[in-house]
Design an enzyme around this catalytic site. Structure first.
Site, PDB file in Angstrom:
ATOM      1  N   GLY A  54       1.622 -13.067 -12.945  1.00 28.16           N
ATOM      2  CA  GLY A  54       2.860 -12.763 -12.234  1.00 28.16           C
ATOM      3  C   GLY A  54       3.768 -11.907 -13.088  1.00 28.16           C
ATOM      4  CD  GLU A 101      -0.622 -19.131   1.656  1.00 28.60           C
ATOM      5  OE1 GLU A 101      -0.291 -19.394   2.826  1.00 28.60           O
ATOM      6  OE2 GLU A 101      -0.158 -18.168   1.022  1.00 28.60           O
ATOM      7  CE  LYS A 106      -3.369 -13.559  -8.013  1.00 23.04           C
ATOM      8  NZ  LYS A 106      -2.650 -13.495  -6.704  1.00 23.04           N
ATOM      9  N   GLY A 145       6.426 -24.460  -1.183  1.00 24.43           N
ATOM     10  CA  GLY A 145       5.971 -23.084  -1.045  1.00 24.43           C
ATOM     11  C   GLY A 145       5.045 -22.615  -2.145  1.00 24.43           C
ATOM     12  CB  VAL A 156      -3.562 -11.592 -14.849  1.00 23.88           C
ATOM     13  CG1 VAL A 156      -3.793 -12.857 -15.681  1.00 23.88           C
ATOM     14  CG2 VAL A 156      -4.871 -11.115 -14.250  1.00 23.88           C
ATOM     15  N   GLY A 178       6.306 -16.133  -8.262  1.00 22.32           N
ATOM     16  CA  GLY A 178       7.715 -15.977  -7.904  1.00 22.32           C
ATOM     17  C   GLY A 178       7.988 -14.554  -7.474  1.00 22.32           C
ATOM     18  CB  VAL A 236       4.955  -9.293  -4.210  1.00 24.02           C
ATOM     19  CG1 VAL A 236       5.023  -8.332  -5.405  1.00 24.02           C
ATOM     20  CG2 VAL A 236       4.472 -10.652  -4.671  1.00 24.02           C
ATOM     21  CD  GLU A 291       1.187  -6.960 -17.403  1.00 24.92           C
ATOM     22  OE1 GLU A 291       0.863  -8.166 -17.471  1.00 24.92           O
ATOM     23  OE2 GLU A 291       0.828  -6.104 -18.236  1.00 24.92           O
ATOM     24  CE  LYS A 324      -3.473 -15.357 -10.764  1.00 19.65           C
ATOM     25  NZ  LYS A 324      -2.487 -16.461 -10.715  1.00 19.65           N
TER      26      LYS A 324
END
Length: 409
Positions: free
Chosen positions: A129, A185, A100, A182, A127, A299, A12, A124, A201
């Site tokens: 993504g 994990e 989260k 992916g 939760v 993503g 991210v 934002e 979440k």
């Protein structure tokens, strides 16, 4: 020009840098000024990176620079992220995060700290993504009283359940594919498959809905490890799908209940048709009625885009942004936020003839009989009723292998 810093340069964090550069013109237009990443905090060695000059291993370098107005946290977990975020807020800088676990555990505290120092704490991306859920909830739905939330908020388990349904895979095979792609994990997929990710979440969404902090530790949580292809086939016979549902609802006594569990979702419910890695959250407002948010739950770039949107809001609005997000601190409960409301329940049993299930479990429908195992839909049962069913089966030499409650429509 607005200068920002990124803490954590994983999936991210690197996405945030990419979004800031690829969409620099539109971000500048919306923020009212250009936005530039000045520092990236990460303990790993990025000396070979074309952006090596941006990296630092020392948070004090960021905090000592008066040009840094917003810090993005994408480290994950709480061990380092929580104290770092506290220090950033205390220094008078807004923080935007996708974390989260940190928000679910320390959200009320960090929101209060942001208010105390006149800055924003925005999350934002924690939760859904890249799917907007939190901002619409506290802004667009601000005039509504949210009494119930039902959601598919973990794309990994939803992908696995979709594979199990479409291709008849068992849990292990579906997990292996999710890991290869992916989505899960490789070393420890427990956060996804055991429901902890979804629990965090719904803790965040429930806290926003009720106005005080709900702790993940108080939310009953169960994942999908026990689901078999036979259970999914049985659900189809009942015109339902099996989904991992995170839910929150108000109780008649003015309390609240929340949970994460695999459930039977009637095909008439919009959530039943949400497949693959997609997420969906249904909220019930007293003025608007039902509203559904739908999109990819994870993503690199979708999640990063939500973080950067928060950065823009923090730069534009400053201390005003976090007020509508605010929820009150609360003590952690000794017990769980359980719901004892009776509902239809699917049970899988073994060791007892299927013909006996109506006398053991009460009125219902025999769904399948595979000799040693059978599936039965109880018309209505409370947790106490299910405990009694389990006891009766045990006396007869049988076992209650699985319980799936049916989601209300």
């Amino acid at each position: 020009m607005a200068k920002i810093a990124i803490m954590g340069f994983g999936t991210v964090g690197s996405g945030v840098l990419e979004v800031c550069r690829r969409n620099a013109a539109s971000i500048a237009r919306r923020a009212g000024e250009p936005v530039e990443v000045k520092y990236i905090l990460d303990v790993r060695d990025f000396s070979d990176s074309p952006d090596a000059a941006l990296f630092t291993k020392d948070l004090d370098v960021i905090l000592a620079d008066p040009e840094i107005r917003v810090v993005v946290e994408t480290i994950g977990g709480t061990r380092f992220a929580y104290p770092y975020v506290r220090r950033c807020l205390e220094s008078g800088r807004s923080v935007c995060t996708s974390n989260k676990e940190m928000v679910a555990t320390y959200g009320a505290e960090l929101l209060a700290l942001a208010r105390e120092h006149g800055v924003a704490f925005l999350f934002e991306a924690s939760v859904g993504g890249g799917t907007p859920i939190i901002t619409p909830m506290h802004q667009c739905l601000a005039a509504n009283h949210i009494s119930e939330i039902q959601g598919i908020v973990n794309g990994t388990t939803n992908f696995m359940l979709t594979k199990m349904k479409r291709e008849g895979m068992d849990f292990a095979a579906a997990l292996k594919i999710a890991q290869q792609l992916g989505y899960a994990e490789t070393k420890d997929p427990g956060d996804d498959v055991d429901g902890r990710d979804a629990c965090r979440k719904i803790a965040i969404l429930g806290s926003l809905a009720c106005g005080h902090h709900l702790y993940p530790d108080n939310i009953p949580t169960r994942g999908i490890r026990d689901i078999t292809p036979e259970d999914i086939e049985a659900a189809e016979k009942l015109d339902c799908a099996v989904k991992l549902i995170a839910w929150y609802r108000e109780k008649p006594d003015n309390g609240v209940a929340a949970g994460v569990e695999p459930m039977l979702v009637p095909n008439s419910n919009q959530l039943a048709g949400v497949n693959d890695v997609f997420n969906a959250v249904l909220m019930k407002g007293d003025m608007l009625g039902d509203v559904v948010f739908y999109g990819k739950g994870a993503g690199k770039l979708p999640t990063a885009s939500a973080v950067v949107a928060d950065v823009i809001d923090a730069l534009k609005e400053g201390s005003k942004v976090h007020d509508s997000l605010f929820w009150k601190p609360a003590e952690k409960l000794d017990g769980m936020l359980s719901d004892d409301t009776p509902c239809a329940c699917y049970i899988r049993t073994s060791g007892v003839p299927a013909a006996m299930l109506s006398s053991v479990a009460g009125p219902g429908t025999l769904v399948s009989d595979h000799g040693d195992t059978a599936a039965y839909l109880i018309r209505s049962a409370s947790p106490a009723d299910l405990a009694l069913v389990k006891e009766k089966l045990s006396v007869l030499g049988g076992t209650l292998s699985l319980v799936l409650r049916m989601l209300s429509e």
